[in-house]
Structures are given as structure tokens and as C-alpha cells.
Enzyme design. Structure first.
Site, PDB file in Angstrom:
ATOM      1  N   CYS A 108       9.968   4.404  -2.442  1.00  0.00           N
ATOM      2  CA  CYS A 108       8.761   3.652  -2.823  1.00  0.00           C
ATOM      3  C   CYS A 108       8.007   4.663  -3.825  1.00  0.00           C
ATOM      4  O   CYS A 108       7.381   4.525  -4.809  1.00  0.00           O
ATOM      5  CB  CYS A 108       7.878   3.416  -1.547  1.00  0.00           C
ATOM      6  SG  CYS A 108       8.731   2.367  -0.404  1.00  0.00           S
ATOM      7  N   ARG A 115       6.024  -8.705  -2.124  1.00  0.00           N
ATOM      8  CA  ARG A 115       6.354  -7.474  -3.132  1.00  0.00           C
ATOM      9  C   ARG A 115       7.134  -6.268  -2.411  1.00  0.00           C
ATOM     10  O   ARG A 115       7.863  -5.724  -3.346  1.00  0.00           O
ATOM     11  CB  ARG A 115       4.750  -6.955  -3.701  1.00  0.00           C
ATOM     12  CG  ARG A 115       4.898  -5.838  -4.760  1.00  0.00           C
ATOM     13  CD  ARG A 115       5.294  -6.420  -5.859  1.00  0.00           C
ATOM     14  NE  ARG A 115       6.641  -6.227  -6.268  1.00  0.00           N
ATOM     15  CZ  ARG A 115       6.954  -6.113  -7.562  1.00  0.00           C
ATOM     16  NH1 ARG A 115       6.284  -6.127  -8.624  1.00  0.00           N
ATOM     17  NH2 ARG A 115       8.135  -5.952  -7.651  1.00  0.00           N
ATOM     18  N   CYS A 140      10.622  -5.420  -4.577  1.00  0.00           N
ATOM     19  CA  CYS A 140      10.968  -3.774  -4.918  1.00  0.00           C
ATOM     20  C   CYS A 140      12.020  -3.504  -4.323  1.00  0.00           C
ATOM     21  O   CYS A 140      13.028  -2.723  -4.917  1.00  0.00           O
ATOM     22  CB  CYS A 140       9.831  -2.640  -4.197  1.00  0.00           C
ATOM     23  SG  CYS A 140       8.251  -2.866  -5.465  1.00  0.00           S
TER      24      CYS A 140
END
Lengths: 166, 278, 103
Positions: B192, B235, B239
Site C-alpha cells: 500500500c 477500494r 488496489c
């Protein structure tokens, strides 16, 4: 650039102006508020310039919509992004500093169909109109204004790129 | 160069944890926010909730035009109706939450000492449904996103306050979320942090990568690409897929903990959701 | 799904600014669904705005207008309490309409 604003949308109070109920097909789902439909008017499908919206080139779309060609004019103004954040939602604002404007048309030259939107402007209505359109790829966007029977236009290249964020 | 600088910053971020082996959310918070504030000195803390829009004038202008009449408005109205509707047993969501569920979104995700697990606002909504004899809603989009949009809207501007209590299970969840955030995964081997810390503010093709700081504040949001609403967990899944890793389940511990860590790193910033993004 | 039209209309300085957000898929006919099948075109063709019954704007839209279309325009006159009407018809013959009061 102001940083402090966290993109506050309008105050919710203003938003509550909205809406009587929907009519038409929705009437089965929601009972219309009395007289809402008659006050609201009724858009007529018969006046739709379908032929102009079916054209795939600038020249053909202009011919079908207006039957004439425009001259470039700096009095026609268009605001559109250089690079679209997302090609599906491209804000386009148009305006014209010209007398007796009767029609404004927005064309996306490299879209599958050239004509994106057109507006009939009655006397008393401003030529400033904002809307959001889809662009299939990087393309020239053209705004055409019919003023006192003559056509004027301006254009801008809008770049459409792939997003990277899935 | 940037990578070297970042590696240094990450090292600086963890001395507390290294020293005592006990997670230290308060020092992490200071280091996390300090990293961004130092790297982008012109952007004040609260502006991070604007996501990518302090990094590109053109994108900011388009966003402003979109926000003139936000595309999530239909979802917000629908969410309000759903939130206020009575369950078959006569109760409603309001009875499940403090303050009737109004203005509380800034306190989620929350650690639940009873179950020892992190509860996101979406999971709390589903718990409420189950307690009232209803089925769970999908956590990613649809009615759940609409309900969360309404609840979040009633918290707009309120300060995010996700304090990790001094409870071993809460600290473990926090630590697991932090671990997830910094761990590389997927075929592309991205964490991330690769995109949202190291590359924050840079372009990934046509998109500007939003900094991780403040990134949770605008959820749920209307994404033009989706053409509808999505939650934070939607989300996360997106991702993960983008770096070609297998996503976790929407209600998994992994995503709960990730949401917990990530949101707590935005403590002190205002709620800015529901939002709109490309 | 019920059709919805959200309208803000504000009178100021002798003119009225109207903003509307219209719930509609505006399917272009070029996009495939998850099963790989083309979603047939479905878009608003004509939208009309009235002020106390008089037409103040007629819009002709093609499939290139964005999903859930937004439009903003202004006209001379109008005062608080006046009625703004909005109606549309799409390529499948579906229609919807609503009225709102100028703020």
C-alpha cells in the site's frame, strides 16, 4: 490556491429544494405529487435532431444540425480540461459573447458519434451552459454557436489517458 | 533518491516499536503525519483529505466542477431513506448506535473489547441488521455504501478520532494493519505504501496517487470509473487486484485491521466524505 | 429504479441559475457488461426546462453525455417561489418530470 476547503459540497439545506415526484414510468413506483407533471412540462421526442446525432464526422454533423459551416470566433468560449481526469466525466462549460444566440452545440470529433449535446436557447436565457460529457479518447472538442443565423465556433484538444489506479 | 529518503523515514518511524516491541500508535501517528508534512511543506494537514487534488491544478478544477452538484447526491438521499426506515420489528438503525448514529462516523473503525475485533462502520451496520433479524448487506457497494454515505455525511467536518486503546488485542489488530500496509504483495510486489507513501502525489498514468494520510476521510465515495458508490473495503479489493494479488474477503480481519491502522493515521483530520474521485 | 431529478434554482441579481442532476444510465451502446455483451444504448434525447410554464432551455443529448447528467444554466428573471419544471424523454420512450421552486 486555497487549501483549507475540504471540497465542501453545497449546504444540505439548499439541496432540499429538490423535487416533486417523478412521472412517466416511475409513476408506477412513486405516486406523483398532484399537478407536478403538468407544471413540469413534457419534453417531446419528436423534436430530437436524430440525424445530427447519428453522424460520425464534424462536417456531416454540422450539415445535419445546421446545414452550414462555422467561422472561428474568439467570442465563443469553452472551458474544458487539458487532460481529463476520467474520460467518462469531462466537465465542459461554454459561453458566447454574441447577440441573438439560438443554438449551442458541443461536438467531440473523435467520439463514435460526433455530436455530444446541443441546446436551444430562447431569448432571455444565458449562453453560459455547463455540463459533463464522455470522451472515448483524446479528441478535439468543438463548440458551435448559432448567432443571428450565422455559425461561430471554437475548439480545444482534450487529452484522455488511461487511469493507473484500476 | 526519493526511495532512499523514504527508507530512512520508515526506519525513523519505528524506533518505539523496535525498542519495546509494543506497538506505539501515538508515536507512529506523529511520524506518519510528520513525514508528509515535511515532504510537502505547502500542504497543510487538513488538506490531505482532498486526496490527489492538492497535487494537480487541473484535476482540482475538474473536481471542483464535479462537486458543484456531487454525483453521490442520489446515493446520499437513498442512504438517508434506508437509514431512517423502520425494520420489520419497528426498530431502526438509530437504536444500534450512540447518538442515534448521527455524527459518529469519525470514531470508526472501532475496537470492540467484547469480541476482541475491529469493527468498521459497515460491519457495525450489518451487526445492527443481524440483531434485528435482517440479513447482512454487501460491504462494498450498493445499499451499504448509500447508508454509509448518509452516516458519514452527518460527520462531515468532524475530527477523525480512532484511538487505539491500551488493550493487547486492539494493539495487535493495529499492528497487523500496519504490517499489512507496509508489506509487499502480488505479482507486481507493491505494498500500500509503495503507491500511497513513496509515490504519493506522483502520476500513475493519468491518475495522481493520493497520499495515505487523509485517504480514508472521503469514503464512501463516488468513483467516475465505477459509475457508482464504493466503500473503503471496495477500494482495498481494487488496489489488491491492481497489484495482482488475491484480495481478502470484505469482512476479513486483514481488511478490518488495515482500515483500523490507516484511519488512525488520519486522526485529527476532518471527515470529508462522502467524496468524489475519478 | 425510480427516475429522479434533483434541481437547485437560485434567483439573484435579476436572473435565475438552475442546476440539475438527472438520474439516468446514459448507456452509450459501446460498453460491455460483465458477461461481455454490449449494453444497448439507453440515453436521454430531449430535456426541457420551464419557468412558470415557459420553456427556458431545451437540451438535445446523445450517448456522449455522462451518466447521471449534470447541467447548469441561467435565464433572466425568475423570483423566489416561482416554479421550475424539468422533463425528459429518452431513446426508449421513457419519460420523467419534476418541479422545484426557485429559492
Amino acid at each position: 490556491m486555497k487549501h483549507a476547503d475540504q471540497s465542501k459540497p453545497r449546504s444540505p439545506r439548499r439541496r432540499e429544494v429538490l423535487a416533486g415526484a417523478a412521472a412517466g414510468t416511475a409513476a408506477m413506483l412513486i405516486p406523483p405529487v398532484a399537478s407536478a407533471a403538468s407544471d413540469a412540462g413534457a419534453a417531446q421526442a419528436s423534436i430530437y435532431p436524430a440525424r445530427a446525432f447519428a453522424q460520425t464526422s464534424e462536417a456531416a454533423a454540422l450539415q445535419a444540425m445546421f446545414g452550414k459551416t462555422p467561422a472561428h470566433s474568439s467570442e465563443v468560449r469553452m472551458s474544458a480540461p487539458d487532460i481529463a481526469e476520467n474520460g467518462a466525466v469531462v466537465p465542459v462549460a461554454v459561453d458566447a459573447n454574441l447577440p441573438d444566440v439560438t443554438t449551442i452545440a458541443i461536438m467531440a470529433i473523435d467520439n463514435p458519434f460526433t455530436m455530444a449535446a446541443a441546446y436551444k436557447i430562447p431569448a432571455g436565457t444565458s449562453t453560459a451552459i455547463s455540463s459533463r460529457i464522455k470522451l472515448a479518447k483524446t479528441t478535439k472538442v468543438v463548440t458551435v454557436v448559432e448567432s443571428a443565423g450565422k455559425l461561430y465556433s471554437t475548439s480545444k484538444q482534450v487529452k484522455v489517458t488511461l487511469g493507473g489506479c484500476g | 533518491m526519493k526511495f532512499a529518503y523514504l527508507a530512512l523515514a520508515l526506519l525513523v518511524m519505528t524506533p518505539g516499536a523496535l525498542a519495546s516491541n509494543k506497538p506505539d500508535p501515538a508515536s507512529d501517528l506523529k511520524a506518519f503525519q510528520g513525514y508528509f508534512l515535511k515532504r510537502f511543506p505547502k500542504i497543510p494537514l487538513a488538506a490531505y483529505v482532498n486526496g490527489p487534488y492538492d497535487f494537480s491544478k487541473s484535476e482540482r478544477a475538474q473536481w471542483k466542477q464535479i462537486m458543484e452538484f456531487p454525483p453521490y447526491q442520489f446515493a446520499l438521499d437513498h442512504g438517508r431513506k434506508l437509514f431512517e426506515a423502520k425494520f420489520p420489528n419497528g426498530k431502526s438503525y438509530a437504536a444500534c448506535f450512540p447518538h442515534g448514529g448521527i455524527g459518529i462516523a469519525q470514531n470508526y473503525p472501532m475496537f470492540d473489547p467484547k469480541t476482541g475485533r475491529v469493527v468498521t462502520l459497515g460491519i457495525a451496520v450489518n451487526r445492527c441488521r443481524v440483531a434485528n433479524g435482517l440479513g447482512k448487506l454487501k460491504l462494498t457497494t450498493g445499499p451499504m455504501a448509500d447508508i454509509l454515505a448518509y452516516m458519514t455525511d452527518t460527520s462531515r467536518g468532524k475530527t477523525i478520532d480512532v484511538t487505539v486503546p491500551d488493550n493487547p488485542k486492539a494493539l495487535a489488530a493495529y499492528q497487523a494493519g500496519k504490517q499489512y500496509f507496509y508489506s509487499r504483495r502480488g505479482q507486481l510486489n507493491f505494498s500500500c505504501a509503495s503507491c500511497h507513501v513513496q509515490a504519493a502525489g506522483m502520476h500513475l498514468r493519468g491518475n495522481v496517487l493520493a497520499p495515505a494520510l487523509g485517504i480514508t476521510a472521503s469514503f464512501p465515495l463516488y468513483r467516475s470509473k465505477w459509475g457508482n458508490m464504493g466503500t473503503l473495503v471496495r477500494r482495498f479489493i481494487g488496489c489488491n487486484k491492481k497489484v495482482r494479488s488475491v484480495p481478502d474477503k470484505p469482512d476479513s480481519a486483514a481488511y478490518r485491521d488495515l482500515a483500523y491502522f490507516l484511519t488512525s493515521m488520519s486522526d485529527g483530520l476532518p471527515i470529508a466524505g462522502p467524496g468524489a474521485r475519478p | 429504479m425510480a427516475h429522479q431529478i434533483l434541481v437547485h434554482a437560485m434567483a439573484a441579481g435579476g436572473s435565475t441559475t438552475v442546476e440539475a442532476l438527472v438520474k439516468h444510465p446514459m448507456d452509450s451502446g459501446f460498453v460491455k457488461d460483465k458477461a461481455g455483451k454490449l449494453i444497448p444504448p439507453h440515453y436521454i434525447e430531449v430535456i426541457e426546462f420551464t419557468h412558470n410554464g415557459k420553456v427556458v432551455l431545451t437540451g438535445f443529448w446523445g450517448p456522449a453525455v455522462s451518466k447521471n447528467p449534470f447541467i447548469k444554466f441561467a435565464f433572466k428573471g425568475g423570483k423566489s417561489g416561482d416554479s421550475i419544471g424539468v422533463s425528459w424523454v429518452d431513446n426508449k420512450g421513457e419519460t420523467a418530470s419534476t418541479t422545484a421552486k426557485i429559492m
